[in-house]
Design a protein around this motif. Structure first.
Motif, PDB file in Angstrom:
ATOM      1  N   LYS A  28       0.800  -1.025   0.111  1.00 22.88           N
ATOM      2  CA  LYS A  28       0.020   0.014   0.027  1.00 22.88           C
ATOM      3  C   LYS A  28       0.936   1.102  -0.152  1.00 22.88           C
ATOM      4  O   LYS A  28       0.467   2.174  -0.563  1.00 22.88           O
ATOM      5  N   GLU A  29       1.976   1.141   0.666  1.00 23.84           N
ATOM      6  CA  GLU A  29       2.859   2.400   0.890  1.00 23.84           C
ATOM      7  C   GLU A  29       3.617   2.498  -0.561  1.00 23.84           C
ATOM      8  O   GLU A  29       3.926   3.613  -0.852  1.00 23.84           O
ATOM      9  N   ILE A  30       3.883   1.489  -1.029  1.00 19.65           N
ATOM     10  CA  ILE A  30       4.683   1.490  -2.493  1.00 19.65           C
ATOM     11  C   ILE A  30       3.589   2.166  -3.317  1.00 19.65           C
ATOM     12  O   ILE A  30       3.940   2.765  -4.391  1.00 19.65           O
ATOM     13  N   GLU A  31       2.471   1.593  -3.283  1.00 23.41           N
ATOM     14  CA  GLU A  31       1.391   2.102  -4.071  1.00 23.41           C
ATOM     15  C   GLU A  31       1.351   3.765  -3.962  1.00 23.41           C
ATOM     16  O   GLU A  31       1.003   4.460  -5.133  1.00 23.41           O
ATOM     17  N   ARG A  32       1.250   4.138  -2.773  1.00 25.86           N
ATOM     18  CA  ARG A  32       1.076   5.596  -2.319  1.00 25.86           C
ATOM     19  C   ARG A  32       2.176   6.569  -2.979  1.00 25.86           C
ATOM     20  O   ARG A  32       1.926   7.259  -3.782  1.00 25.86           O
ATOM     21  N   GLU A  33       3.540   5.918  -2.736  1.00 31.57           N
ATOM     22  CA  GLU A  33       4.373   6.753  -2.800  1.00 31.57           C
ATOM     23  C   GLU A  33       5.239   6.453  -4.313  1.00 31.57           C
ATOM     24  O   GLU A  33       5.825   7.486  -4.505  1.00 31.57           O
ATOM     25  N   ARG A  34       5.074   5.365  -4.874  1.00 34.80           N
ATOM     26  CA  ARG A  34       5.582   5.090  -6.195  1.00 34.80           C
ATOM     27  C   ARG A  34       6.809   5.380  -6.133  1.00 34.80           C
ATOM     28  O   ARG A  34       7.440   6.267  -6.978  1.00 34.80           O
ATOM     29  N   PRO A  35       7.926   4.489  -5.455  1.00 37.34           N
ATOM     30  CA  PRO A  35       9.239   4.946  -5.588  1.00 37.34           C
ATOM     31  C   PRO A  35       9.886   4.496  -7.017  1.00 37.34           C
ATOM     32  O   PRO A  35       9.547   3.303  -7.276  1.00 37.34           O
ATOM     33  N   MET A  36      10.507   5.457  -7.466  1.00 38.85           N
ATOM     34  CA  MET A  36      11.143   5.097  -8.726  1.00 38.85           C
ATOM     35  C   MET A  36      12.523   4.714  -8.978  1.00 38.85           C
ATOM     36  O   MET A  36      13.112   4.816  -9.938  1.00 38.85           O
ATOM     37  N   SER A  37      13.099   4.943  -7.588  1.00 40.34           N
ATOM     38  CA  SER A  37      14.593   4.799  -7.744  1.00 40.34           C
ATOM     39  C   SER A  37      14.908   4.111  -6.347  1.00 40.34           C
ATOM     40  O   SER A  37      14.060   3.765  -5.445  1.00 40.34           O
ATOM     41  N   GLU A  38      16.070   3.361  -6.172  1.00 41.19           N
ATOM     42  CA  GLU A  38      16.372   2.799  -4.978  1.00 41.19           C
ATOM     43  C   GLU A  38      16.473   3.497  -3.872  1.00 41.19           C
ATOM     44  O   GLU A  38      16.218   2.926  -2.660  1.00 41.19           O
ATOM     45  N   ASP A  39      16.825   5.017  -4.184  1.00 41.55           N
ATOM     46  CA  ASP A  39      16.726   5.646  -2.788  1.00 41.55           C
ATOM     47  C   ASP A  39      15.629   6.012  -2.279  1.00 41.55           C
ATOM     48  O   ASP A  39      15.350   5.885  -1.021  1.00 41.55           O
ATOM     49  N   ASP A  40      14.501   6.036  -3.129  1.00 43.76           N
ATOM     50  CA  ASP A  40      13.145   5.976  -2.431  1.00 43.76           C
ATOM     51  C   ASP A  40      12.637   4.862  -2.040  1.00 43.76           C
ATOM     52  O   ASP A  40      11.848   4.552  -1.200  1.00 43.76           O
ATOM     53  N   PHE A  41      12.880   3.730  -2.827  1.00 41.31           N
ATOM     54  CA  PHE A  41      12.318   2.479  -2.570  1.00 41.31           C
ATOM     55  C   PHE A  41      13.024   2.133  -1.154  1.00 41.31           C
ATOM     56  O   PHE A  41      12.016   1.546  -0.188  1.00 41.31           O
ATOM     57  N   ILE A  42      14.178   2.153  -0.772  1.00 37.39           N
ATOM     58  CA  ILE A  42      14.494   1.664   0.464  1.00 37.39           C
ATOM     59  C   ILE A  42      13.963   2.619   1.785  1.00 37.39           C
ATOM     60  O   ILE A  42      14.140   2.242   2.930  1.00 37.39           O
ATOM     61  N   LYS A  43      13.238   3.746   1.225  1.00 42.47           N
ATOM     62  CA  LYS A  43      12.707   4.395   2.499  1.00 42.47           C
ATOM     63  C   LYS A  43      11.182   3.752   2.749  1.00 42.47           C
ATOM     64  O   LYS A  43      10.676   4.387   3.783  1.00 42.47           O
ATOM     65  N   ILE A  44      10.763   2.779   2.009  1.00 38.08           N
ATOM     66  CA  ILE A  44       9.339   2.297   2.269  1.00 38.08           C
ATOM     67  C   ILE A  44       9.517   1.561   3.593  1.00 38.08           C
ATOM     68  O   ILE A  44      10.472   0.583   3.611  1.00 38.08           O
ATOM     69  N   ASN A  45       8.714   1.625   4.504  1.00 42.34           N
ATOM     70  CA  ASN A  45       8.568   0.638   5.462  1.00 42.34           C
ATOM     71  C   ASN A  45       8.347  -0.749   5.258  1.00 42.34           C
ATOM     72  O   ASN A  45       7.462  -1.165   4.401  1.00 42.34           O
ATOM     73  N   GLY A  46       9.271  -1.721   5.730  1.00 40.43           N
ATOM     74  CA  GLY A  46       9.322  -2.877   5.417  1.00 40.43           C
ATOM     75  C   GLY A  46      10.248  -3.392   4.310  1.00 40.43           C
ATOM     76  O   GLY A  46      10.338  -4.609   4.015  1.00 40.43           O
TER      77      GLY A  46
END
Length: 703
Positions: free
Chosen positions: A557-575
């Protein structure tokens, strides 16, 4: 190691292995207490993060953390989750052969294992390593099983008292989601950790909506409930084996995929049902209460009780199997007088019959309540909620109340005058001025409150006292012959003029089904969440692990909401921890980019791999780039792989050998080009690092 250094390592491990940037309530204090070699008793609701309380310090301890666990299924689930996070863990039980067990013991001796799960019955097989040379910590999970006051008493747990005398300097941590005051005291006494520091978290699971309905037309109501919630996992608890099978058959006839689970099935059959549920192959299980303990399936969205449970502890633990990921979930309870009769029959002749019958009565009172249900649950465990929850059927469809302060004062005063030693029946007899032999023998006709409530019928007094208990103004001491006792709230009513609202008694309490219940619409297949869910399912099948061990619904759900498009952003997702970034990050980022398509051509930030490329062109080494960018070296290697694949001027063979590329090429052909990296990792018997596999694949795919 100094405390600041330990703290730094703990936070790093919390993110790297578990994917979280911060602790949840009380976790930090518990972890620090355990690392300080002090014993702990942890009462924390299901989904509250109990496991991290001993799994995180296990990474810091030099030796093994031994985890006592009641069920083989629980062990396997926990170990799979730890291994998925890159933590060395195993289990030791009767399902293993001698050679496999000896291999585990060798890993303990050579300090290659961080956590080992074992059932109490299998401890004898570990006699040679039950020494402080090897054991750094002992965790007793589902600790309520040790107490005959607990709702799930297991005699094998009572043998665990010897552990503390065997390992006197080793910190012990006992954990459970459900334990009243009597059970807590019993746990500490039997484990010989009377001086343990106690951490009692809030029992409030706000994300679970509570609802109770009468037991008429259950099947049609359940079918309707499920059809409003497509693609959701759920558990339906029944009192009998026969009921589980009949209900599963009726659901199938209504086009709903469901299976029965009960003790009458053989081990292979039970295991198959459980595995299919965990792996999302069977969405719904109709089960007796044995099903579900300790299974860390985070995406169970609802729990239904086809029959009334035998006690509030069991009910609380069972509904806690929904919404472990913190997302909105439902708990629906059906009840009828027939359920009460059946439960009382079960209790007849048992060693603690009086306690069981009293707890059945308390559960019945919960089901028939006209006050906030969450208040009742929390007050049962000694937690007082000042405001109504707003997320139960009573709060959503409130009954009509009247000022019952004087009635409350009379009842609480009677309890006080009786020195908090008598059960509800005697309190009512005193209030009504009864002249029975018991009253006369005890001299209760002389107390000031005798007869002050004679204008109210016995049945109505019972109704009012149940409400006072439900609202936390008094409580039942089950371990003291069900005596009614006062609480902190009582003083406010007796001495500070606090008002009490009660409902008038009615012959039948009809609890309306909320018409505001929102239909959960089927997620469109074109939605990003559904695409992420399908990607997760595919990866889970490839790796042969449950989907929620890839990422939980909350993380998706958080990935869907934040839509991280780089590893820097993806690592910030909880979990998302470091290992999961390395193993799954590329695929999920690619799915997001594909979904966004023409809607969003540019990432939110400068592509992180291009920043790495600029530093690479300056002649910096991998370690220098890693330090400068404050990223793990594995992440920098993944950037190098992407840059090479994108056609940038990268000397790839500085980082991977031609023989390694050839080996990966061969593996790719034999494995039929899997999308995930783990099949390659397993293919090479864990001897080739993930970053090497990624680098080699970039060469193979470019060719």
């Amino acid at each position: 190691m100094q405390l600041p250094d330990i703290q730094k390592d703990l936070y790093a491990n919390l993110k790297t292995y578990f994917g979280y940037d911060s602790y949840r309530a009380q976790q930090k204090d518990i972890v620090e207490t355990l690392l300080g070699k002090k014993d702990c008793l942890v009462i924390m609701p299901t989904g509250g993060g109990k496991s991290i309380c001993f799994q995180l310090p296990a990474l810091t301890f030099k030796g093994l953390t031994l985890v006592i666990s009641p069920l083989i299924a629980l062990m396997k689930d926990q170990v799979d989750g730890l291994n998925a996070n890159g933590i060395a863990a195993s289990f030791f039980n009767s399902s293993q052969g001698h050679a496999e067990q000896q291999q585990i013991i060798d890993q303990i001796v050579t300090k290659k294992l961080k956590l080992l799960y074992v059932a109490p019955e299998s401890l004898s097989g570990l006699q040679n390593i039950l020494k402080e040379t090897y054991i750094s910590c002992v965790a007793i999970d589902e600790a309520h099983c040790i107490s005959s006051w607990g709702h799930d008493f297991r005699p094998s747990y009572q043998q665990l008292g010897f552990l503390k005398s065997t390992l006197p300097n080793t910190p012990f941590i006992a954990l459970t989601a459900t334990a009243d005051k009597a059970t807590r005291d019993d746990i500490l006494k039997q484990l010989q950790i009377e001086n343990a520091e106690q951490f009692i978290s809030s029992f409030d699971r706000k994300n679970i909506a509570l609802e109770v309905r009468s037991g008429s037309n259950r099947i049609s109501q359940i079918v309707s409930f499920i059809k409003k919630r497509p693609n959701q996992s759920g558990i339906i608890y029944c009192l009998s084996r026969k009921a589980t099978e009949q209900l599963a058959d009726k659901l199938k006839k209504n086009g709903i995929s469901a299976k029965a689970y009960h003790a009458g099935l053989n081990f292979e059959e039970r295991n198959k049902v459980q595995e299919d549920f965990i792996f999302d192959k069977t969405p719904i299980v109709c089960a007796t209460v044995a099903f579900g303990m300790g299974i860390d399936k985070s995406n169970v969205r609802w729990v239904i009780h086809y029959n009334m449970p035998k006690n509030i502890e069991g009910y609380y633990q069972e509904i806690g199997r929904a919404g472990r990921d913190g997302l909105k979930s439902q708990a629906l309870l059906f009840h009828s007088y027939a359920d009460v009769i059946q439960l009382r029959n079960f209790a007849n002749g048992t060693s603690n019959e009086e306690v069981q019958v009293a707890k059945i009565e308390r559960m019945k009172q919960f089901a028939e309540a006209t006050t906030c249900r969450r208040k009742i649950l929390l007050s049962y465990f000694g937690e007082l909620l000042a405001e109504n929850c707003g997320n139960c059927d009573v709060c959503k469809n409130p009954p009509q109340f009247f000022d019952g302060t004087i009635i409350a004062q009379k009842a609480l005063s009677a309890i006080y005058r009786l020195n908090e030693r008598e059960a509800a029946g005697m309190v009512i007899d005193v209030l009504r001025g009864s002249q029975n032999a018991n009253i006369l023998d005890k001299g209760y006709t002389q107390i000031k409150t005798f007869g002050i409530g004679k204008d109210i019928s016995w049945k109505d007094w019972q109704h009012f006292i149940v409400q006072l208990i439900n609202q936390g103004y008094c409580e039942i001491a089950f371990h003291k012959n069900n005596a009614l006792q006062l609480t902190e709230f009582s003083k406010k009513v007796l001495f500070q003029g606090a008002k009490v609202l009660l409902t008038k008694p009615v012959d039948v309490v009809e609890v309306k089904t909320s018409e505001k219940e929102k239909r959960v619409k089927s997620t469109k297949s074109s939605g990003l969440f559904e695409r992420l869910r399908q990607l997760r399912y595919r990866i889970a099948l490839e790796e042969n692990i449950p989907a929620y061990l890839v990422f939980s619904d909350a993380t998706l759900k958080e990935i869907e909401r934040e839509r991280p498009m780089s590893e820097d952003d993806f690592i910030k997702i909880n979990g998302v921890g470091q290992r999961k970034l390395e193993v799954y990050g590329d695929e999920f980022i690619a799915e997001i980019l594909d979904f966004v398509g023409t809607k969003r051509k540019k990432a939110k930030k400068t592509d992180t791999h291009l920043v790495t490329y600029e530093l690479y062109k300056q002649g910096l080494s991998i370690n220098e780039i890693s330090e400068k960018r404050q990223l793990k070296s594995q992440t920098i290697y993944s950037h190098i792989a992407k840059l090479y694949k994108d056609g940038k001027a990268i000397n790839i063979y500085d980082f991977v050998t031609k023989s390694e590329v050839a080996a990966v090429k061969k593996a790719r052909k034999e494995l039929e080009a899997p999308a995930a990296l783990k099949p390659y990792f397993d293919y090479f018997n864990e001897q080739m690092d993930y970053f090497k596999i990624r680098l080699a694949l970039s060469v193979v795919e470019k060719e």
